[in-house]
Write a protein that holds these residues in place. Structure first.
Motif, PDB file in Angstrom:
ATOM      1  N   GLN A 204      10.314 -18.833 -14.220  1.00 59.30           N
ATOM      2  CA  GLN A 204       8.991 -18.327 -13.854  1.00 59.30           C
ATOM      3  C   GLN A 204       8.285 -19.283 -12.904  1.00 59.30           C
ATOM      4  OE1 GLN A 204       7.082 -17.799 -17.637  1.00 59.30           O
ATOM      5  NE2 GLN A 204       8.069 -15.824 -18.035  1.00 59.30           N
TER       6      GLN A 204
ATOM      7  N   SER B 281       9.772 -19.029  -9.456  1.00 56.63           N
ATOM      8  CA  SER B 281       9.355 -17.798  -8.784  1.00 56.63           C
ATOM      9  C   SER B 281       7.931 -17.912  -8.242  1.00 56.63           C
ATOM     10  CB  SER B 281       9.454 -16.630  -9.768  1.00 56.63           C
ATOM     11  OG  SER B 281       8.993 -15.448  -9.179  1.00 56.63           O
ATOM     12  N   VAL B 282       7.018 -18.457  -9.054  1.00 53.17           N
ATOM     13  CA  VAL B 282       5.631 -18.613  -8.611  1.00 53.17           C
ATOM     14  C   VAL B 282       5.557 -19.572  -7.430  1.00 53.17           C
ATOM     15  CG1 VAL B 282       3.379 -19.563  -9.281  1.00 53.17           C
ATOM     16  CG2 VAL B 282       4.590 -18.003 -10.817  1.00 53.17           C
TER      17      VAL B 282
ATOM     18  N   LYS C  57       7.897 -20.253  -5.254  1.00 52.60           N
ATOM     19  CA  LYS C  57       8.478 -19.607  -4.070  1.00 52.60           C
ATOM     20  C   LYS C  57       7.465 -18.669  -3.422  1.00 52.60           C
ATOM     21  CE  LYS C  57      13.442 -19.611  -4.881  1.00 52.60           C
ATOM     22  NZ  LYS C  57      14.617 -18.766  -5.177  1.00 52.60           N
ATOM     23  N   ASP C  58       6.700 -17.939  -4.240  1.00 54.06           N
ATOM     24  CA  ASP C  58       5.683 -17.043  -3.681  1.00 54.06           C
ATOM     25  C   ASP C  58       4.551 -17.835  -3.044  1.00 54.06           C
ATOM     26  OD1 ASP C  58       7.057 -14.803  -4.450  1.00 54.06           O
ATOM     27  OD2 ASP C  58       5.889 -14.478  -6.295  1.00 54.06           O
ATOM     28  N   TYR C  59       4.133 -18.912  -3.672  1.00 53.67           N
ATOM     29  CA  TYR C  59       2.998 -19.688  -3.181  1.00 53.67           C
ATOM     30  C   TYR C  59       3.350 -20.448  -1.902  1.00 53.67           C
ATOM     31  CZ  TYR C  59      -1.028 -22.768  -3.127  1.00 53.67           C
ATOM     32  OH  TYR C  59      -2.164 -23.425  -2.769  1.00 53.67           O
ATOM     33  N   TYR C  60       4.545 -21.016  -1.863  1.00 56.52           N
ATOM     34  CA  TYR C  60       4.952 -21.819  -0.709  1.00 56.52           C
ATOM     35  C   TYR C  60       5.885 -21.053   0.224  1.00 56.52           C
ATOM     36  CZ  TYR C  60       2.907 -25.845  -2.993  1.00 56.52           C
ATOM     37  OH  TYR C  60       2.040 -26.717  -3.564  1.00 56.52           O
ATOM     38  N   ARG C  61       5.679 -19.743   0.323  1.00 58.32           N
ATOM     39  CA  ARG C  61       6.500 -18.921   1.205  1.00 58.32           C
ATOM     40  C   ARG C  61       6.262 -19.371   2.655  1.00 58.32           C
ATOM     41  NH1 ARG C  61       8.684 -13.739  -0.041  1.00 58.32           N
ATOM     42  NH2 ARG C  61       7.680 -14.167  -2.014  1.00 58.32           N
TER      43      ARG C  61
ATOM     44  N   ARG D  34      12.716 -15.015   7.163  1.00 57.64           N
ATOM     45  CA  ARG D  34      13.885 -15.682   6.584  1.00 57.64           C
ATOM     46  C   ARG D  34      15.011 -15.814   7.597  1.00 57.64           C
ATOM     47  NH1 ARG D  34      14.563 -15.999   1.159  1.00 57.64           N
ATOM     48  NH2 ARG D  34      16.511 -16.946   0.551  1.00 57.64           N
TER      49      ARG D  34
END
Length: 84
Positions: free
Chosen positions: A66, A69-70, A72-76, A81
């Motif tokens: 978890q 995943s969070v 990865k979303d925050y530091y996208r 890609r």
């Protein structure tokens, strides 16, 4: 006492075949096998502790997934890609 061969031995492994073989052994030779003893208090306590430890490992893994995943979303990254 004469021992008779009741089941042929096959080198192939199969859970279904193993289950049938064990059932036949108990059906045909039940007198020559002792019953499985009840668990002791110590054995039951060890089971409880082992289950709790496994549950803790699963929970730790789930939390790590978890968090990953969070993050990865925050530091996208701002670029697509395909450009990496």
């Amino acid at each position: 006492m004469q021992q008779t061969q009741t089941l042929p031995f096959s080198g192939a492994k199969s859970d279904a075949a193993d289950a049938v073989m064990l059932a036949n052994i108990l059906r045909l030779d039940a007198d020559s096998h002792r019953p499985i003893p009840e668990d002791t208090d110590l054995a039951r306590a060890i089971k409880v502790l082992a289950r709790a430890q496994q549950d803790a490992v699963w929970a730790r893994t789930a939390l790590g997934d978890q968090i990953r995943s969070v993050l990865k979303d925050y530091y996208r990254p701002p670029w697509p890609r395909s450009m990496r």
